[in-house]
Design a protein around this motif. Sequence first.
Motif, PDB file in Angstrom:
ATOM      1  N   VAL A 149       0.805  -1.198  -0.024  1.00 40.79           N
ATOM      2  CA  VAL A 149      -0.047   0.033   0.168  1.00 40.79           C
ATOM      3  C   VAL A 149       0.927   1.190   0.067  1.00 40.79           C
ATOM      4  O   VAL A 149       0.491   2.231  -0.673  1.00 40.79           O
ATOM      5  N   ALA A 150       1.875   1.262   0.960  1.00 42.83           N
ATOM      6  CA  ALA A 150       2.861   2.356   0.876  1.00 42.83           C
ATOM      7  C   ALA A 150       3.519   2.683  -0.420  1.00 42.83           C
ATOM      8  O   ALA A 150       3.811   3.744  -0.827  1.00 42.83           O
ATOM      9  N   ALA A 151       4.141   1.365  -1.071  1.00 38.85           N
ATOM     10  CA  ALA A 151       4.649   1.512  -2.341  1.00 38.85           C
ATOM     11  C   ALA A 151       3.866   2.132  -3.413  1.00 38.85           C
ATOM     12  O   ALA A 151       4.486   2.903  -4.333  1.00 38.85           O
ATOM     13  N   VAL A 152       2.556   2.083  -3.375  1.00 38.35           N
ATOM     14  CA  VAL A 152       1.989   2.242  -4.563  1.00 38.35           C
ATOM     15  C   VAL A 152       1.587   3.922  -4.169  1.00 38.35           C
ATOM     16  O   VAL A 152       1.548   4.638  -5.169  1.00 38.35           O
ATOM     17  N   ALA A 153       1.266   4.369  -3.079  1.00 36.93           N
ATOM     18  CA  ALA A 153       1.217   5.624  -2.816  1.00 36.93           C
ATOM     19  C   ALA A 153       2.607   6.396  -3.016  1.00 36.93           C
ATOM     20  O   ALA A 153       2.403   7.453  -3.847  1.00 36.93           O
ATOM     21  N   TRP A 154       3.823   5.814  -2.802  1.00 40.24           N
ATOM     22  CA  TRP A 154       4.955   6.612  -3.070  1.00 40.24           C
ATOM     23  C   TRP A 154       5.212   6.752  -4.392  1.00 40.24           C
ATOM     24  O   TRP A 154       5.756   7.658  -4.981  1.00 40.24           O
ATOM     25  N   ALA A 155       4.829   5.688  -5.333  1.00 42.73           N
ATOM     26  CA  ALA A 155       5.142   5.592  -6.643  1.00 42.73           C
ATOM     27  C   ALA A 155       4.233   6.485  -7.529  1.00 42.73           C
ATOM     28  O   ALA A 155       4.438   7.275  -8.396  1.00 42.73           O
ATOM     29  N   ARG A 156       3.014   6.553  -7.115  1.00 52.03           N
ATOM     30  CA  ARG A 156       2.107   7.747  -7.557  1.00 52.03           C
ATOM     31  C   ARG A 156       2.806   9.190  -7.318  1.00 52.03           C
ATOM     32  O   ARG A 156       2.827   9.938  -8.537  1.00 52.03           O
ATOM     33  N   TRP A 157       3.124   9.270  -6.219  1.00 53.47           N
ATOM     34  CA  TRP A 157       3.809  10.651  -5.926  1.00 53.47           C
ATOM     35  C   TRP A 157       5.084  11.051  -6.888  1.00 53.47           C
ATOM     36  O   TRP A 157       5.155  12.107  -7.194  1.00 53.47           O
ATOM     37  N   ARG A 158       5.756   9.882  -6.815  1.00 50.35           N
ATOM     38  CA  ARG A 158       7.056  10.197  -7.812  1.00 50.35           C
ATOM     39  C   ARG A 158       6.665  10.259  -9.236  1.00 50.35           C
ATOM     40  O   ARG A 158       7.347  10.978  -9.992  1.00 50.35           O
ATOM     41  N   GLN A 159       5.681   9.643  -9.485  1.00 53.03           N
ATOM     42  CA  GLN A 159       5.037   9.624 -11.061  1.00 53.03           C
ATOM     43  C   GLN A 159       4.607  11.197 -11.196  1.00 53.03           C
ATOM     44  O   GLN A 159       5.098  11.767 -12.452  1.00 53.03           O
ATOM     45  N   GLN A 160       3.976  11.750 -10.491  1.00 56.33           N
ATOM     46  CA  GLN A 160       3.626  13.282 -10.578  1.00 56.33           C
ATOM     47  C   GLN A 160       4.662  13.919 -10.677  1.00 56.33           C
ATOM     48  O   GLN A 160       4.633  15.033 -11.333  1.00 56.33           O
ATOM     49  N   ALA A 161       5.566  13.784  -9.863  1.00 56.62           N
ATOM     50  CA  ALA A 161       6.876  14.722  -9.707  1.00 56.62           C
ATOM     51  C   ALA A 161       7.836  14.452 -11.107  1.00 56.62           C
ATOM     52  O   ALA A 161       8.118  15.589 -11.706  1.00 56.62           O
ATOM     53  N   ALA A 162       7.917  13.383 -11.533  1.00 66.24           N
ATOM     54  CA  ALA A 162       8.515  12.978 -12.811  1.00 66.24           C
ATOM     55  C   ALA A 162       7.600  13.815 -13.841  1.00 66.24           C
ATOM     56  O   ALA A 162       8.537  14.349 -14.812  1.00 66.24           O
ATOM     57  N   LEU A 163       6.457  13.659 -14.084  1.00 64.72           N
ATOM     58  CA  LEU A 163       5.649  14.336 -15.054  1.00 64.72           C
ATOM     59  C   LEU A 163       5.889  15.775 -15.096  1.00 64.72           C
ATOM     60  O   LEU A 163       5.766  16.362 -16.114  1.00 64.72           O
ATOM     61  N   ARG A 164       5.988  16.535 -13.898  1.00 57.51           N
ATOM     62  CA  ARG A 164       6.040  17.864 -13.614  1.00 57.51           C
ATOM     63  C   ARG A 164       7.465  18.322 -14.048  1.00 57.51           C
ATOM     64  O   ARG A 164       7.641  19.386 -14.636  1.00 57.51           O
ATOM     65  N   LEU A 200       5.018  10.841 -21.381  1.00 60.98           N
ATOM     66  CA  LEU A 200       3.439  10.960 -21.385  1.00 60.98           C
ATOM     67  C   LEU A 200       2.764  10.443 -20.276  1.00 60.98           C
ATOM     68  O   LEU A 200       1.898  11.373 -19.459  1.00 60.98           O
ATOM     69  N   THR A 201       3.209   9.295 -19.646  1.00 58.85           N
ATOM     70  CA  THR A 201       2.624   8.673 -18.544  1.00 58.85           C
ATOM     71  C   THR A 201       3.269   8.425 -17.178  1.00 58.85           C
ATOM     72  O   THR A 201       3.169   8.172 -16.354  1.00 58.85           O
ATOM     73  N   ALA A 202       4.883   8.553 -17.667  1.00 55.09           N
ATOM     74  CA  ALA A 202       5.933   7.777 -16.720  1.00 55.09           C
ATOM     75  C   ALA A 202       5.778   6.687 -15.850  1.00 55.09           C
ATOM     76  O   ALA A 202       5.874   6.459 -14.804  1.00 55.09           O
ATOM     77  N   SER A 203       5.086   5.832 -16.745  1.00 52.91           N
ATOM     78  CA  SER A 203       4.824   4.224 -16.463  1.00 52.91           C
ATOM     79  C   SER A 203       6.082   3.788 -15.909  1.00 52.91           C
ATOM     80  O   SER A 203       6.210   2.971 -14.815  1.00 52.91           O
ATOM     81  N   ASP A 204       7.285   4.178 -16.534  1.00 50.27           N
ATOM     82  CA  ASP A 204       8.496   3.398 -15.886  1.00 50.27           C
ATOM     83  C   ASP A 204       8.909   3.619 -14.732  1.00 50.27           C
ATOM     84  O   ASP A 204       9.509   3.145 -14.161  1.00 50.27           O
ATOM     85  N   VAL A 205       8.612   5.007 -14.447  1.00 51.01           N
ATOM     86  CA  VAL A 205       8.967   5.575 -12.907  1.00 51.01           C
ATOM     87  C   VAL A 205       8.130   4.725 -12.057  1.00 51.01           C
ATOM     88  O   VAL A 205       8.749   4.319 -10.866  1.00 51.01           O
ATOM     89  N   VAL A 206       7.004   4.356 -12.211  1.00 52.35           N
ATOM     90  CA  VAL A 206       5.986   3.891 -11.381  1.00 52.35           C
ATOM     91  C   VAL A 206       6.887   2.415 -10.929  1.00 52.35           C
ATOM     92  O   VAL A 206       6.820   2.096  -9.525  1.00 52.35           O
TER      93      VAL A 206
END
Length: 378
Positions: free
Chosen positions: A216-231, A237-243
């Motif tokens: 659960v914590a890893a999913v939340a952390w990965a989403r936060w890092r995904q948004q940071a990578a997109l910004r 485009l989606t930063a799926s590799d970052v997730v």
Amino acid sequence: PIVPIGLSYFRGHSIGAKVTVHIGPPIHVSEDERASHAAGGEERREATAALLGRIKKALRAVMVPAASIDELRLIHSTRRLWCSSRGLGRRDLRPAVRQDLDRRFAFAIRRVLGEADLPLEHLSRLSSRTDLAALEEAPSPPGGEAVSARRREVATMVARLRRYNRQLQDLGLRESQVQQLEVAPFFSTLFSLGHMVTALLLASLPSLALNLPVGVAAVAWARWRQQAALRGSKVKLTASDVVLSEKIKFSLVAVPLLWLSYATLLLLATPLSRSDVLTLLMVAPIASFLGVISVESGMIALRDLRPMLARLVYDRRRVDALKAEQRALQRFVRTEMDRLVSSDPEVKELYEMRGEVGAADWERLQRSSGSGGERCPT
């Protein structure tokens, strides 16, 4: 040998998404091509171009031109209905023959949809009478009432095919099993459901304690890092590799920390000795691994849960209706294929083709049908 492999997918970054794999016959480099390549110069260039041309043709032969998952399901369903109407089951056809039939039915289906002026993007919406009514109220295509009636007929059958496929998925049935379907015994099915759920819950306990908090914590952390990578990027485009990478890095650190936290709580809040806590800490990796294996097996077993629940509500009337619907759709597929073979020379060429699987000139056929430039995630 060079083995051509075609992958058809539509949600490449989603776990559990559908992927269809088509494997073609191997390509062998001939002795003449080897000799020409060794000679060098113009002969090498001609031999290389000839081999690349064979590879290109083989790759086209293993790719099913489906623009969406709904079109791919329609192709597979049509092929299965056509085969079952002739007494051919899955085991009667080699994988290479099935994938070659998929290519041929994809070509024929696009011809039918083109005749009816039914765009491919409408396939995902044709599943209810409301959708058909909206389609009927749409502007009439060029050709007048004849084309409108044809569009209505094809749209109705596509909607019935989609509903029929959904019923088979709910019941966990293959096409060849429909006519042998019987009403499930209520109490034995209920007992099987209870046994399956109880075993799954007991097997999941180690994973719930040792893996779930980190997941659960890893999913939340990965989403936060995904948004940071997109910004911070202009090309992602989606930063799926970052997730994926962030989940892995987070879990590598968080899992041992979670086990150490459990060990600390046991030392402080329980009368267990240090040796007992150390033993439990050493067992934690094994228990965690077994928990992952059990949950993975449980997710596979859950696929059987939905069909069992569906069969509980299927009485004799609904079973008979499903069998009758299969026979009606088989007649429709046979009728459409016979009509296309008699009226369309290119469909007739595919229908009557014999010999090597995948021998059709798909590049020429797609170019002549006007479908060669459509976007396809294959």
